[in-house]
Design an enzyme around this catalytic site. Structure first.
Site, PDB file in Angstrom:
ATOM      1  CE  LYS A  26      36.736 -17.365 -16.682  1.00 54.01           C
ATOM      2  NZ  LYS A  26      36.873 -17.810 -18.153  1.00 54.01           N
ATOM      3  CG  ASP A  70      36.832 -21.497 -19.971  1.00 55.36           C
ATOM      4  OD1 ASP A  70      37.860 -22.034 -19.751  1.00 55.36           O
ATOM      5  OD2 ASP A  70      36.546 -20.249 -20.806  1.00 55.36           O
TER       6      ASP A  70
HETATM    7  N1  LIG Z   1      38.339 -12.650 -18.937  1.00 56.58           N
HETATM    8  C1  LIG Z   1      37.842 -13.365 -20.124  1.00 56.58           C
HETATM    9  O1  LIG Z   1      36.880 -12.931 -20.543  1.00 56.58           O
HETATM   10  C2  LIG Z   1      38.575 -14.677 -20.506  1.00 56.58           C
HETATM   11  C3  LIG Z   1      38.193 -15.016 -21.825  1.00 56.58           C
HETATM   12  C4  LIG Z   1      38.800 -16.391 -22.135  1.00 56.58           C
HETATM   13  C5  LIG Z   1      39.480 -17.174 -21.509  1.00 56.58           C
HETATM   14  N2  LIG Z   1      39.954 -16.622 -20.073  1.00 56.58           N
HETATM   15  C6  LIG Z   1      40.701 -17.289 -19.155  1.00 56.58           C
HETATM   16  O2  LIG Z   1      42.006 -17.165 -19.700  1.00 56.58           O
HETATM   17  C7  LIG Z   1      42.858 -18.278 -19.517  1.00 56.58           C
HETATM   18  C8  LIG Z   1      43.509 -18.828 -20.865  1.00 56.58           C
HETATM   19  O3  LIG Z   1      42.498 -18.952 -21.823  1.00 56.58           O
HETATM   20  P1  LIG Z   1      42.661 -18.452 -23.390  1.00 56.58           P
HETATM   21  O4  LIG Z   1      41.190 -18.589 -23.939  1.00 56.58           O
HETATM   22  O5  LIG Z   1      43.559 -17.126 -23.496  1.00 56.58           O
HETATM   23  O6  LIG Z   1      43.514 -19.821 -23.575  1.00 56.58           O
HETATM   24  P2  LIG Z   1      44.554 -19.930 -25.066  1.00 56.58           P
HETATM   25  O7  LIG Z   1      44.342 -19.031 -26.160  1.00 56.58           O
HETATM   26  O8  LIG Z   1      44.604 -21.429 -25.212  1.00 56.58           O
HETATM   27  O9  LIG Z   1      45.875 -19.354 -24.403  1.00 56.58           O
HETATM   28  C9  LIG Z   1      46.687 -19.952 -23.027  1.00 56.58           C
HETATM   29  C10 LIG Z   1      48.118 -19.706 -23.348  1.00 56.58           C
HETATM   30  O10 LIG Z   1      48.497 -20.287 -21.937  1.00 56.58           O
HETATM   31  C11 LIG Z   1      50.021 -20.773 -22.438  1.00 56.58           C
HETATM   32  N3  LIG Z   1      50.283 -22.153 -21.960  1.00 56.58           N
HETATM   33  C12 LIG Z   1      50.926 -22.553 -21.071  1.00 56.58           C
HETATM   34  N4  LIG Z   1      51.143 -23.816 -20.590  1.00 56.58           N
HETATM   35  C13 LIG Z   1      50.179 -24.196 -21.592  1.00 56.58           C
HETATM   36  C14 LIG Z   1      49.769 -25.656 -21.837  1.00 56.58           C
HETATM   37  N5  LIG Z   1      50.184 -26.622 -21.178  1.00 56.58           N
HETATM   38  N6  LIG Z   1      48.887 -25.961 -22.803  1.00 56.58           N
HETATM   39  C15 LIG Z   1      48.288 -24.712 -23.415  1.00 56.58           C
HETATM   40  N7  LIG Z   1      48.689 -23.481 -23.386  1.00 56.58           N
HETATM   41  C16 LIG Z   1      49.428 -23.285 -22.398  1.00 56.58           C
HETATM   42  C17 LIG Z   1      50.049 -20.654 -23.762  1.00 56.58           C
HETATM   43  O11 LIG Z   1      50.878 -19.695 -24.246  1.00 56.58           O
HETATM   44  P3  LIG Z   1      52.408 -19.572 -24.642  1.00 56.58           P
HETATM   45  O12 LIG Z   1      52.461 -20.979 -25.466  1.00 56.58           O
HETATM   46  O13 LIG Z   1      52.623 -18.414 -25.236  1.00 56.58           O
HETATM   47  O14 LIG Z   1      53.390 -19.660 -23.351  1.00 56.58           O
HETATM   48  C18 LIG Z   1      48.828 -20.311 -24.361  1.00 56.58           C
HETATM   49  O15 LIG Z   1      48.590 -19.633 -25.609  1.00 56.58           O
HETATM   50  C19 LIG Z   1      41.920 -19.243 -19.012  1.00 56.58           C
HETATM   51  O16 LIG Z   1      41.970 -19.168 -17.426  1.00 56.58           O
HETATM   52  C20 LIG Z   1      40.383 -18.746 -19.289  1.00 56.58           C
HETATM   53  O17 LIG Z   1      39.333 -19.247 -18.374  1.00 56.58           O
HETATM   54  C21 LIG Z   1      39.132 -15.371 -19.780  1.00 56.58           C
END
Ligand SMILES: NC(=O)c1ccc[n+]([C@@H]2O[C@H](COP(=O)([O-])OP(=O)(O)OC[C@H]3O[C@@H](n4cnc5c(N)ncnc54)[C@H](OP(=O)(O)O)[C@@H]3O)[C@@H](O)[C@H]2O)c1
Length: 325
Positions: free
Chosen positions: A97, A178
């Protein structure tokens, strides 16, 4: 417990991908691969979680023959692009999401999945937690009577420092995508399609929303109020009001949460107190739904269907349009 031997591939090795791995792997789900833009990050993530395949790049991940279903765990801005990569490779999908950035993107994703005949579901994990299953059972049993309103708040202190994806427009930053999405999704789930939207909020110079509120009218007469912020901790509770009863989901309504149910006539009379038995963070329940659906040949989840994800994104489009004035 897993319902199939499907192999999961994690697309992106960031924060939520780690939480997903920590929930799934100890509970017997087969996480067979991770893909990262950075080869060392992929290897370190795989070592940390005991995942057999580490891929440099997302194309290599989606080409992995051991991977049946991809979990897209990248910023909102990239969900569509990464989902399409997996769809072209013929993989099933669970997409974090908010599903995409806009309703049009969500429709493009849904159309592509249907054309290719693969399963896709938005990872709105809260819907699959035991508390929400119990709430829906109470509603279906008529214990709340006719539903009148839902209120929901999701307000946390998030990283707003320079470079954070939360304030970066090109990464789909903002409290609505978010956090607000949980509130809109809950209201949509319980009260149905939205017919009218009144929203207000605070948006920075780059067009990123920091906090906001919306009143939604739903088909059938229900009304919901949703509030969201990434600047301060809020109530993070939700209330579901019906003609015969009220359920109050104590903080935080979108994760492991207890509820109290009271009858409409007497606020002091507690009819039911529900306390879930915690098991990890709780992301395994949505994974089990994905596995159940795929095992039975379904390409969508009845609990989180594609058309509803598209409709929710269209509601979010309009809220954002009004927030930006
Ligand atoms: N379900 C939940 O409880 C929950 C909680 C937090 C977030 N989320 C969702 O999960 C998703 C990711 O959030 P997150 O908090 O995990 O983010 P995050 O820690 O920043 O991780 C996102 C990952 O996406 C990859 N990526 C690919 N293209 C990118 C770009 N241009 N810039 C930055 N990162 C990029 C990177 O992985 P690599 O570099 O390793 O390829 C990065 O580590 C979002 O949709 C957020 O809403 C859900």
């Amino acid at each position: 417990m897993p319902t199939t031997s499907l192999g999961w591939g994690l697309l992106g090795a960031g924060g939520i991908a780690g939480a997903f791995a920590r929930d799934l792997i100890p509970r017997g789900h087969r996480v067979v691969a991770v893909g990262s833009r950075d080869a060392d990050r992929a290897s370190a993530f795989a070592d940390r979680h005991g995942i057999p395949h580490a891929h440099h790049g997302y194309q290599a991940l989606v080409n992995d023959p051991d991977v049946d279903v991809i979990y897209v765990a990248t910023p909102h801005s990239h969900h569509l692009e990464h989902a399409l990569l997996a769809i072209e490779a013929g993989k099933h999908l669970l997409v974090e999401k908010a599903f995409t950035i806009t309703g049009d993107e969500a429709q493009t994703l849904a159309d592509a999945a249907r054309a290719r005949g693969v399963f896709v579901m938005e990872a709105m994990w809260s819907r699959f937690l035991p508390t929400m299953v119990a709430v829906r059972e109470r509603i279906a049993a008529g214990d709340l009577g006719e539903l009148l309103s839902v209120t929901a708040d999701h307000s946390q202190v998030l990283d707003l420092s320079p470079g954070s994806r939360m304030i970066e427009p090109s990464l789909g930053g903002g409290a609505l995508l978010d956090l607000g999405v949980y509130c809109v999704s809950l209201a949509h789930d319980l009260l149905g399609p939205v017919t009218r939207i009144q929203a207000s909020g605070v948006v920075d110079d780059a067009g990123v929303d920091h906090r906001g509120a919306a009143i939604l009218d739903h088909e059938g007469g229900g009304i919901s109020t949703v509030t969201f912020s990434m600047e301060a901790l809020g109530a993070n509770s939700a209330t579901v009001v019906g003609t015969a009863g009220v359920i109050e989901l104590q903080p935080s309504f979108y994760e492991w949460v207890r509820y109290s149910r009271r009858s409409s006539g007497d606020r002091s009379a507690l009819v039911e107190s529900y306390e879930p038995e915690r098991d990890g963070r709780g992301m395994q329940f949505q994974a089990a739904e994905v596995e159940r659906c795929i095992a039975s040949g379904r390409l969508e989840s009845e609990l989180m269907p594609l058309d509803e994800s598209v409709a929710i994104m269209r509601v979010m489009d309009e809220i954002r349009r009004q927030l930006r004035g």
